[in-house]
Design a protein around this motif. Structure first.
Motif, short mmCIF file in Angstrom:
data_model
loop_
_atom_site.label_atom_id
_atom_site.label_comp_id
_atom_site.label_asym_id
_atom_site.label_seq_id
_atom_site.Cartn_x
_atom_site.Cartn_y
_atom_site.Cartn_z
N ALA A 173 -7.53 9.69 3.28
CA ALA A 173 -8.48 7.60 3.62
C ALA A 173 -8.58 7.29 2.81
CB ALA A 173 -9.28 8.45 4.16
N MET A 174 -8.74 7.46 1.74
CA MET A 174 -9.15 6.56 0.13
C MET A 174 -7.65 5.89 -0.04
SD MET A 174 -11.90 8.34 -1.07
CE MET A 174 -13.28 7.65 -2.88
N VAL A 175 -6.82 6.81 -0.73
CA VAL A 175 -5.84 6.55 -1.18
C VAL A 175 -5.14 5.59 0.28
CG1 VAL A 175 -3.68 7.45 -1.00
CG2 VAL A 175 -5.27 8.23 -1.94
N ALA A 176 -5.22 5.48 1.45
CA ALA A 176 -4.69 4.97 2.61
C ALA A 176 -4.66 3.79 2.50
CB ALA A 176 -4.96 5.30 3.54
N LEU A 177 -6.96 3.65 2.48
CA LEU A 177 -7.03 2.23 2.56
C LEU A 177 -6.66 1.55 0.93
CD1 LEU A 177 -10.61 3.35 3.40
CD2 LEU A 177 -9.30 1.71 5.02
N VAL A 178 -7.01 2.05 0.17
CA VAL A 178 -6.49 1.32 -1.59
C VAL A 178 -5.05 0.83 -0.63
CG1 VAL A 178 -6.06 0.99 -3.21
CG2 VAL A 178 -7.93 2.89 -2.74
N GLY A 179 -4.31 1.72 -0.26
CA GLY A 179 -2.85 1.08 0.15
C GLY A 179 -2.48 0.48 0.85
N LEU A 180 -3.47 0.67 1.59
CA LEU A 180 -2.59 -0.66 2.75
C LEU A 180 -3.94 -1.70 2.41
CD1 LEU A 180 -3.28 1.45 6.27
CD2 LEU A 180 -1.73 0.41 5.19
N PHE A 181 -5.02 -1.75 1.93
CA PHE A 181 -5.97 -3.15 1.83
C PHE A 181 -5.76 -3.81 0.27
CE2 PHE A 181 -7.25 -1.07 5.61
CZ PHE A 181 -7.41 -2.49 6.32
N PHE A 182 -5.86 -2.75 -0.55
CA PHE A 182 -6.09 -3.43 -1.79
C PHE A 182 -4.51 -4.11 -2.71
CE2 PHE A 182 -10.34 -1.76 -2.94
CZ PHE A 182 -10.69 -2.64 -2.49
N MET A 183 -3.77 -2.75 -1.77
CA MET A 183 -2.05 -2.90 -2.44
C MET A 183 -1.27 -3.46 -1.21
SD MET A 183 -1.67 0.46 -4.31
CE MET A 183 0.18 0.69 -4.59
N LEU A 212 0.47 -3.26 1.89
CA LEU A 212 0.71 -2.51 1.97
C LEU A 212 1.27 -2.80 3.64
CD1 LEU A 212 3.45 -1.05 1.29
CD2 LEU A 212 1.84 1.41 1.95
N ARG A 213 0.03 -3.54 4.25
CA ARG A 213 0.39 -3.76 5.39
C ARG A 213 1.32 -5.25 5.64
NH1 ARG A 213 -4.95 -5.89 8.45
NH2 ARG A 213 -5.31 -6.71 6.06
N HIS A 214 1.01 -5.44 4.44
CA HIS A 214 2.14 -7.04 4.46
C HIS A 214 3.04 -7.53 3.51
CE1 HIS A 214 -1.53 -8.73 6.85
NE2 HIS A 214 -1.75 -8.74 6.17
N SER A 232 7.02 -6.08 2.35
CA SER A 232 7.85 -6.36 2.81
C SER A 232 8.37 -5.15 3.27
CB SER A 232 9.98 -6.42 2.04
OG SER A 232 9.69 -5.72 1.14
N GLY A 233 9.15 -4.87 5.03
CA GLY A 233 9.66 -3.26 5.06
C GLY A 233 10.47 -2.89 3.94
N LEU A 234 11.11 -2.93 2.57
CA LEU A 234 11.57 -1.89 2.12
C LEU A 234 10.23 -1.48 0.98
CD1 LEU A 234 14.48 -1.68 0.77
CD2 LEU A 234 14.61 -3.48 -0.84
N SER A 235 9.59 -2.10 1.22
CA SER A 235 8.58 -1.62 -0.04
C SER A 235 7.89 -0.50 0.78
CB SER A 235 7.42 -2.98 -0.45
OG SER A 235 8.25 -3.71 -1.38
N ARG A 236 7.75 -0.92 2.38
CA ARG A 236 6.96 0.64 2.85
C ARG A 236 8.02 1.55 2.98
NH1 ARG A 236 4.84 -2.90 7.93
NH2 ARG A 236 6.23 -4.32 7.97
N GLY A 237 9.26 1.31 2.87
CA GLY A 237 10.27 2.48 2.68
C GLY A 237 9.78 3.35 1.77
N PHE A 238 9.85 2.47 0.69
CA PHE A 238 9.76 3.26 -0.44
C PHE A 238 8.41 3.49 -0.59
CE2 PHE A 238 12.32 -0.74 -3.25
CZ PHE A 238 13.35 0.49 -2.36
N ALA A 239 7.01 3.51 -0.07
CA ALA A 239 6.53 4.06 0.08
C ALA A 239 6.69 5.53 1.02
CB ALA A 239 4.53 3.19 0.45
N LEU A 240 6.99 4.85 2.00
CA LEU A 240 6.75 6.41 3.11
C LEU A 240 7.59 7.35 2.16
CD1 LEU A 240 7.75 4.90 7.13
CD2 LEU A 240 5.50 6.36 5.68
N ALA A 241 8.81 7.29 1.67
CA ALA A 241 9.10 7.71 1.19
C ALA A 241 9.05 8.32 0.03
CB ALA A 241 11.26 6.95 0.35
N ALA A 242 7.82 8.06 -0.64
CA ALA A 242 7.82 9.25 -1.41
C ALA A 242 6.81 9.93 -1.27
CB ALA A 242 6.80 7.43 -2.39
N MET A 243 5.64 9.47 0.18
CA MET A 243 4.55 9.78 0.44
C MET A 243 5.88 11.47 1.10
SD MET A 243 1.90 9.39 0.45
CE MET A 243 1.40 8.35 -0.55
N PHE A 244 6.70 11.07 1.86
CA PHE A 244 7.95 12.53 2.41
C PHE A 244 8.20 13.52 1.10
CE2 PHE A 244 12.41 13.91 3.64
CZ PHE A 244 12.76 14.37 4.26
#
Lengths: 99, 213, 562, 339
Positions: free
Chosen positions: A44-54, A56-58, A60-72
């Motif tokens: 949960a902490m990782v998700a919070l840092v990623g979504l807000f500090f980094m 990720l919510r805002h 680009s679609g590509l960046s979010r794609g990269f983050a998702l690919a890394a998790m996958f």
């Protein structure tokens, strides 16, 4: 300005709270299996840092794609990688020390 | 010539900064897999050596680890705030926030080195002379191999992050950033927070999960 | 568009005028202008020079090995030397030739040209990747020559840790650094292909080669870091004599194999995917026909890249992994063969009703299809669990992966080199010599490696310095083939050099090919294009067979039978 | 020289059939690919005047049909291969166990009767053999092409490999996993003997002490007898005053003051542990108890035994286990004579 800073502060407080949960869990006798549950607040902490500090919510679609690919691929690595060790029947041997 | 060459390929500044941030994210994705391999090693080794891992985890300094987590999380907050300020064009506040980030980062590194010092002093570095002789001394040594590789790599990432931070602070001090142009602040911020994320995973693996086992 | 950019565009225009006079080769001629260049085309040439060196170095090691295996006792070199030779051969060929080969040379050169861009997204990163590559290469070579390493390129623990003889850590460091070069290259390609496509260049208008490069880059970026961490853990274990793979501590040496193959199996697809892309470019051009099943071909590339991450366990069917994991990995390994098979069928479909020209690139491409099919089919033997057991770690495996890597990949590399040579250098190569070399490579290759399938079935293990006498005939055949192969590989070196000096000037589009890279002069100007191209057509939009025949009838070149 | 390989185990013809099927399929596909390629290349060469006609519009059908065909064939091959493979992991219960230890660069073999060989393995035909293998240093691989079998031999753990040789003869044995300088010399022979020949071989081979006898010497050497008693009878003071199975038969008790569980009759019997669970004392339990005594403590005993991990070589461990097994057998014999 406060509108931008406030969510950051709230996230920070949430992070500290989750850290508290982990710290508390460290002193519970959870056993080998349930000890792994203590990774959930960390996730949960990782998700919070990623979504807000980094931001990720805002991002680009590509960046979010990269983050998702890394998790996958991380899941692939951990899942398929531990499949063999977890299902192996192992007959260990005493090793003499190395020369 | 070369400069024109590399700038003109983008149609707008936003196109350029967007591409750079995408590149940064992709780089962070590779970092995820880099540490992922270490986490796999941890998972498998803990599966074989639950007892050794539990004993070793009880010999780690959870107080130092927790303080370090607080430091790092706060430094990320400070950086994120700094980024928010420069988006308003406030370079002075950006500098304040980034300096705070740097100080917290340095404090983290110092505490970590102190912890290492204690670990060496207690003969927790694996090899001959290793201090733990519990039911599974091999497992405990593997835990500490993991501990030193993991924290060592994290410290290296912290040092790289501090270097980048110093570079951003220097440029900010020279007034290189504005509300519309602050790509470097944002990119380095991603890296800084990512190093934080790595620590957020290392922290439970080292100090927390093994302990109750 | 902002005011600042208008100014930049003005400068560019001035530069463009000069480009009409000067191409990227003649732009500047100082050594520094090459060593500090951020031009993707020049970096590609720097890479060409480096990997050619590594290819012939690795090839020399292979030649010595084949020479040694002429006699059962292996009297030419000592076992220590032999072990170092195949380690050198493996390390150099895998990490310093095959993994970078096509993407960093041909890929670097043509990617921006193909999508209509001025350069890659991060030109400085591109240059950095070359420096990382040669630094890693230099460290590795230094270690391989000074102390040598005798673990094989697979570096299995504990042979490479507690029992290591030789320079494990420097070699690991060299590979580690060159890994960053791979990551930088992959990152550059991915962002470039996403962000810098010319107007109208939609995903489905991209040449297959770019899809292949994109898939390759995904593997570069996501698999290489795992190897990096594995090498770090190995170095830690070698230096401190303790670590996670150490059986004396109860560690698991097989975990090393998992981590190693998590990288190294997808790395096999790093090596072959660009080859598949090159061949998918060449065949439509020389068949004057649209690529059959374009969408299937491109999505097969992506599928291969993704599935390649799920199959690494088939390297460990006899290593003592759990039986469940072996079954899962066997099934997944069959899955990765499906898209490869689809590609072969699509290439053959492309030949159907085409107008096939037999220029050297096409001969390489057709050879590739045959050898790749054989390599793929023998791969099925190794994916089938019970069949893998007798064949594992024998010459069957050696032959199988050489069919893919050398028969397939090196053929594709050479084919691509001939195909884009006029674009890269502005000169034509001697066509006859190109065809002869292509045919010799096909023949020499089969003579070298086909006997090894039989040797493997008969049980001859890999990495043996000497062998039982009954294997001699087949080994001599294989060694004989390798001499032909060596000559065939050396030939292009000479006629390409000749072509640079005396070859005919190449027109912009000598093959009559579609694709943006053929619409700019040969060699291209520094800026690649004088104005940003706009794409309005699908790739490989060659006229239909009827149209070609109609045209032929009008010009009287050839008449349809009616 | 010959291009054929003897099929000398029950497994070999089955694997050969699978290989033949794979080869057949490969040849068919190769014929198709090369055939079509040559046919098209000649028929549609640029100079050819043949009428090309219109192109096929619906390529989708072709794609789907050859994808489906490939998938179906692959799935069949997968099932066939997996079925045979799984059987390699199911040794018959009556298999004769032979211990194999690999080290740089030799194979050391120990038979249950104590016969030891280096780089040679004698086995009887038509009887299942289970090799219990481990390595003293790096990873090796025990490979017998005539049996179509191989398995990596990994340090730190036992790997097993079973086969039923069915054709007397001498076959190559190779190390197939690269193991250092003299990897190519880590070769040997597997000699398959007919039943009578094998018994003859057993009788003429210098009958070094049996594993159990050697184990008994080690039992004293390592000081096990100090606590567990000279003949493994345990030290008095255990639950019920004297260990079960030793009463009336055990020779003079040891003078040790340390309490340790008795070992006579232990093998194969259930052992109640201090955490309330019960385990069967098999090879693995005994091995674990020697190496990591604290892990499974016998009910009502204190763990005072030091770990022997790293002090007892793998070969010695095998002997100790053989000795403890033999103690179990003695009790059974004694029971029969007594009854």
């Amino acid at each position: 300005m406060m509108q931008t800073l406030r969510p950051l502060l709230l996230v920070w407080l949430a992070l500290l709270a989750l850290l508290g949960v982990e710290l508390g869990g460290a002193f519970l006798r959870l056993g080998h299996l349930f000890g792994g549950l203590l990774l959930l607040p960390a996730g949960a902490m990782v998700a919070l840092v990623g979504l807000f500090f980094m931001r990720l919510r805002h991002a680009s679609g590509l960046s979010r794609g990269f983050a998702l690919a890394a998790m996958f691929w991380l899941v692939v690595l951990l899942g398929l990688g531990s499949m063999d060790p977890m299902t192996r029947t192992l007959h260990p041997v005493a090793m003499t020390t190395y020369p | 010539m070369a400069d024109i060459h590399s700038t003109f390929q983008y149609s707008t500044p936003a196109h350029r900064s967007g591409s750079s941030l995408d590149g940064m994210w992709l780089f962070l994705a590779t970092e995820v897999l880099f540490f992922g391999a270490l986490f796999l090693a941890w998972t498998v080794s803990r599966h074989y050596h639950a007892a050794g891992f539990a004993e070793a985890a009880r010999h780690t300094e959870i107080s130092l680890g927790t303080i370090n987590t607080v430091l790092l999380v706060t430094s990320s907050l400070a950086y994120a705030a700094g980024l928010a300020f420069i988006e308003q064009g406030d370079t002075r506040r950006l500098l304040q926030c980034l300096s705070l980030t740097g100080l917290l980062g340095i404090a983290f590194v110092c505490l970590k080195l102190l912890e290492w010092h204690d670990d060496f002093y207690e003969h927790l570095f694996p090899g001959s002379g290793f201090a733990l002789h519990g039911p599974d001394p091999g497992g405990a040594q593997i835990f500490f191999s993991f501990y030193f590789v993991g924290t060592g790599l994290h410290i290296l990432h912290m040092l790289a992050g501090l270097g980048l931070l110093a570079w951003v602070i220097l440029r900010a001090w020279r007034g290189a950033f504005s509300s519309r142009s602050h790509l470097a602040v944002e990119a380095v911020g991603l890296y800084w927070s990512f190093v934080d994320v790595v620590w957020l995973v290392l922290y439970p693996l080292i100090y927390v999960v093994g302990r109750p086992g | 568009m902002s005011h600042a950019l208008d100014a930049t565009a003005g400068e560019i225009e001035a530069a463009t005028v000069r480009d009409n006079r000067d191409n990227y080769l003649t732009d500047e001629w100082t050594v520094w202008s090459w060593l500090a260049t951020t031009d993707h085309k020049r970096i590609a040439l720097l890479y060409f020079a480096s990997i050619t060196f590594f290819f012939f170095l690795g090839g020399a090691a292979a030649a010595l090995m084949r020479f040694n295996l002429l006699t059962p006792t292996g009297a030419i070199v000592s076992p220590e030397t032999y072990n170092r030779l195949f380690t050198l051969h493996g390390v150099v060929m895998v990490w310093f030739f095959l993994v970078p080969a096509v993407p960093v040379t041909i890929g670097n050169f043509v990617t921006p040209l193909m999508i209509g861009a001025r350069d890659l997204a991060f030109p400085k990163v591109n240059l950095l990747s070359w420096y990382l590559f040669i630094t890693g290469g230099a460290i590795t070579l230094w270690a391989l020559f000074m102390g040598g390493l005798d673990t094989g390129w697979t570096l299995y623990t504990p042979l490479s840790s507690a029992y290591a003889k030789g320079y494990v850590v420097p070699v690991a460091v060299g590979i580690f650094i060159s890994g960053f070069s791979s990551i930088a290259t992959g990152l550059n390609f991915i962002v470039t292909i996403h962000r810098l496509r010319a107007p109208g260049m939609t995903w489905y208008r991209m040449p297959v080669f770019l899809w292949s490069l994109y898939s390759t880059s995904v593997i570069y970026v996501l698999a290489t870091p795992v190897l990096a961490m594995t090498l770090l853990l190995l170095a830690f274990e070698t230096v401190f004599r303790v670590g996670v793979f150490d059986p004396a501590l109860g560690g698991d040496p097989i975990l090393f194999q998992h981590l190693f193959w998590f990288y190294s199996h997808p790395a096999v697809y790093i090596m072959i995917l660009p080859g598949l892309g090159v061949v998918s470019e060449i065949i439509p051009v020389f068949a004057r026909k649209r690529l059959f099943g374009y969408k299937f071909v491109v999505w097969c590339s992506v599928m291969i890249a993704v599935i390649s991450f799920f199959v690494w366990g088939h390297h460990m069917f006899v290593a003592g992994t759990s039986i469940y994991s072996a079954i899962v990995f066997s099934l997944l390994s069959f899955m990765v063969a499906v898209p490869s098979a689809i590609k072969v069928f699509n290439w053959i479909g492309t030949l159907h009703k085409g107008f096939i020209h037999f220029d050297a690139p096409m001969i390489y491409a057709l050879g590739f299809v045959g050898l790749f099919t054989m390599g793929g089919l023998t791969g099925l033997f190794l994916a089938t669990l019970a069949a893998d057991v007798p064949l594992h770690d024998t010459y069957f495996v050696v032959a199988h992966f050489h069919y893919i890597m050398v028969g397939g990949m090196v053929s594709a590399f050479f084919g691509g080199l001939h195909y884009w040579w006029p674009k890269i250098t502005g000169r034509m190569y001697p066509e006859m010599w190109g065809r002869v070399a292509a045919a010799m490579i096909f023949f020499g290759f089969n003579l070298t490696f086909f006997p090894q399938f039989i040797l493997g079935y008969l049980g001859m293990p890999r990495r043996y310095h000497s062998y039982p006498p009954e294997f001699q005939v087949l080994n001599v055949l294989s060694s004989a083939g390798s001499t032909i192969l060596a000559v065939a590989y050396l030939m292009p070196l000479f006629y390409f050099a000749w072509s640079l000096l005396a070859g005919a000037r190449a027109p912009a589009n000598p093959w009559g090919a579609t694709g943006l890279e053929w619409q700019t002069p040969s060699p291209p100007p520094v800026q690649n294009f004088t104005s940003t191209p706009v794409v309005t057509e699908d790739p490989y939009s060659y006229p239909s067979p009827e149209a070609i025949q109609m045209e032929q009838a009008e010009t009287g070149e050839a008449r349809p039978n009616g | 020289m010959s291009f054929s390989l003897p099929a000398a185990s029950s497994n070999a013809p089955e694997v050969d059939a699978l290989l033949a099927a794979l080869l057949l399929m490969s040849c068919a596909v190769l014929a198709l690919v090369f055939g079509l390629m040559f046919f098209y290349v000649v028929r549609y060469r640029a100079g050819s005047r043949i009428d090309r006609g219109a192109l096929a519009e619906r390529t989708f059908r072709f794609e789907i049909s050859w994808t489906a065909a490939t998938l179906a064939i692959f799935f069949g091959l997968f099932l066939w291969g997996a079925d045979l493979y799984v059987r390699l992991f199911e040794p018959p219960a009556d298999a004769l166990k032979v211990y194999v230890v690999g080290k740089q660069w030799m194979w050391k073999v120990e038979h249950p009767g104590g016969q030891r060989e280096i780089d040679t393995l004698h086995v009887p035909a038509d009887q299942p053999i289970e090799l219990v293998m481990t390595s003293e240093d790096v990873i090796h691989d025990f490979s017998v092409p005539a049996f179509r079998l191989k398995r990596d031999v990994v340090p730190g753990r036992y790997e097993t490999l079973w086969f039923r040789a069915d054709r007397p003869g001498t076959y190559h044995l190779y190390c197939d996993q690269f193991c250092g300088t003299d990897h190519a010399h880590m070769v040997g022979e597997v000699v398959v003997l007919s039943g009578p020949d094998y018994r003859k071989w057993l009788s003429v081979t210098p009958g070094s002490e049996t594993l159990a006898a050697q184990g008994q010497a080690l039992f004293i050497h390592f000081g096990c007898s100090g606590c567990h008693g000279g003949n493994g009878a345990g030290s008095y003071g255990g639950p019920g005053g004297s260990p079960p199975g030793s009463t009336g038969q055990a020779p003079a008790p040891s003078y040790s003051t340390v309490r340790a569980p008795p070992l006579v009759g232990l093998y194969g019997s259930p052992v109640p542990l201090s955490d309330g669970s019960v385990v069967i004392a098999d090879d693995r339990y005994i091995r674990d108890s020697i190496l990591d005594p604290g892990a499974q403590i016998v009910a009502s005993y204190q763990n005072v035994m030091p770990s022997f991990a790293g002090q007892i070589s793998e070969e010695d461990l095998v002997k100790l286990i053989a000795y403890i097994k033999s103690l179990g057998a003695q009790r059974a014999d004694a029971g029969q004579t007594g009854g």
